[in-house]
Design a protein around this motif. Structure first.
Motif, short mmCIF file in Angstrom:
data_model
loop_
_atom_site.label_atom_id
_atom_site.label_comp_id
_atom_site.label_asym_id
_atom_site.label_seq_id
_atom_site.Cartn_x
_atom_site.Cartn_y
_atom_site.Cartn_z
N UNK A 126 -10.45 -12.49 -14.02
CA UNK A 126 -10.30 -13.36 -12.87
C UNK A 126 -10.05 -12.55 -11.61
N UNK A 127 -10.72 -12.96 -10.53
CA UNK A 127 -10.46 -12.35 -9.24
C UNK A 127 -9.34 -13.12 -8.55
N UNK A 128 -8.41 -12.37 -7.94
CA UNK A 128 -7.24 -12.99 -7.33
C UNK A 128 -7.25 -12.78 -5.82
N UNK A 129 -6.40 -13.56 -5.14
CA UNK A 129 -6.25 -13.45 -3.70
C UNK A 129 -5.04 -12.60 -3.35
N UNK A 130 -5.18 -11.81 -2.28
CA UNK A 130 -4.06 -11.02 -1.78
C UNK A 130 -3.01 -11.97 -1.20
N UNK A 131 -1.73 -11.82 -1.56
CA UNK A 131 -0.69 -12.70 -1.00
C UNK A 131 -0.43 -12.47 0.47
N UNK A 132 -0.94 -11.40 1.03
CA UNK A 132 -0.72 -11.11 2.44
C UNK A 132 -1.81 -11.71 3.33
N UNK B 3 -1.48 -3.74 -4.07
CA UNK B 3 -2.08 -4.11 -5.35
C UNK B 3 -1.12 -4.93 -6.20
N UNK B 4 -1.70 -5.63 -7.17
CA UNK B 4 -0.93 -6.50 -8.05
C UNK B 4 -1.07 -6.01 -9.49
N UNK B 5 0.07 -5.95 -10.19
CA UNK B 5 0.11 -5.54 -11.59
C UNK B 5 0.64 -6.69 -12.43
N UNK B 6 -0.05 -6.99 -13.52
CA UNK B 6 0.46 -8.00 -14.44
C UNK B 6 1.69 -7.45 -15.16
N UNK C 82 -5.96 -4.97 -2.93
CA UNK C 82 -6.43 -5.29 -1.58
C UNK C 82 -6.48 -3.97 -0.81
N UNK C 83 -7.62 -3.68 -0.22
CA UNK C 83 -7.78 -2.37 0.43
C UNK C 83 -6.88 -2.21 1.65
N UNK D 72 0.83 -1.20 0.00
CA UNK D 72 0.00 0.00 0.00
C UNK D 72 0.87 1.26 0.00
N UNK D 73 0.59 2.17 -0.93
CA UNK D 73 1.30 3.44 -1.02
C UNK D 73 2.53 3.42 -1.91
#
Length: 216
Positions: free
Chosen positions: A118-124, A150-153, A145-146, A79-80
């Motif tokens: 596709x919806x993904x899961x936060x790795x944290x 976030x994840x970038x392809x 994830x709030x 985040x950030x």
């Protein structure tokens, strides 16, 4: 009643009973290697939301250390961190795109990716992440994830940077403001004053009084 004091014999008997009960209880079943506690928090790194391969910390500019995947080339930013990485990319006044059509002419459309649906899961935290259009109009769909980041392809960070360099931040904010204004319901119509109604009531009262005097 006075409680009897334990003796050496009673202590030994209790120990034998405890051991016998322990021998009767089944052993805890071994968990399979793929077992994952759903409530456990994942430390830095974790599994790639895109392909499941391990994420590895990588040092980059501005002192930001984010996680990359060697399998699919995806990037995880805490985040950030995206804001720090993209700070200073906005064009100088008067040099950026003037409107959305101008922006589209300067920035090529983002690549179409199968993962967009596709919806993904936060790795944290392993919670399902939200999908959002970066900058409202960029067309770069990021998984966010709030709480954690976030994840970038692969290639999406470059697309985000190109969007910002062309002036997309200001145009996206203007588009978002227009959309918010359209979503606000219109004000209720102004109510008519009670003056005409009052005049009608007074006129009806005078007619009733005259009728009573003439015919009663």
């Amino acid at each position: 009643m006075r409680r009897p004091r334990p003796t050496e014999e009673s202590r030994a008997r209790a120990a034998r009973i405890s051991q016998a009960l322990a021998d009767l209880l089944p052993d805890e079943p071994a968990r399979p290697p793929e077992y994952r506690d759903p409530g456990a928090r994942t430390p830095r790194g974790g599994d790639c939301p895109g392909c499941g391969e391990p994420l590895h910390a990588t040092a980059v500019r501005h002192g930001i250390e984010f996680d990359t995947c060697a399998g699919c080339g995806g990037i995880w930013l805490d985040a950030g961190e995206l804001e720090v990485l993209t700070s200073g990319l906005d064009p100088s006044p008067g040099t950026g795109a003037m409107h959305e059509a101008d922006l589209r002419a300067r920035v090529p459309a983002p690549a179409t990716r199968e993962s967009d649906v596709r919806y993904r899961e936060c790795p944290r935290c392993r919670e399902v992440m939200n999908r959002r259009n970066f900058g409202s109009i960029s067309g770069v769909i990021v998984d966010e994830c709030r709480h954690h980041g976030l994840f970038l392809d692969a290639g999406e960070l470059e697309e985000v940077e190109a969007f910002l360099r062309a002036g997309g931040r200001a145009i996206g904010e203007a588009a978002r403001a227009r959309a918010a204004a359209r979503s606000v319901p219109p004000p209720p119509p102004q109510l008519e004053t009670g003056r005409p109604v009052k005049q009608e009531i007074v006129a009806e009262s005078m007619v009733d009084a005259l009728w009573s005097l003439l015919f009663r």
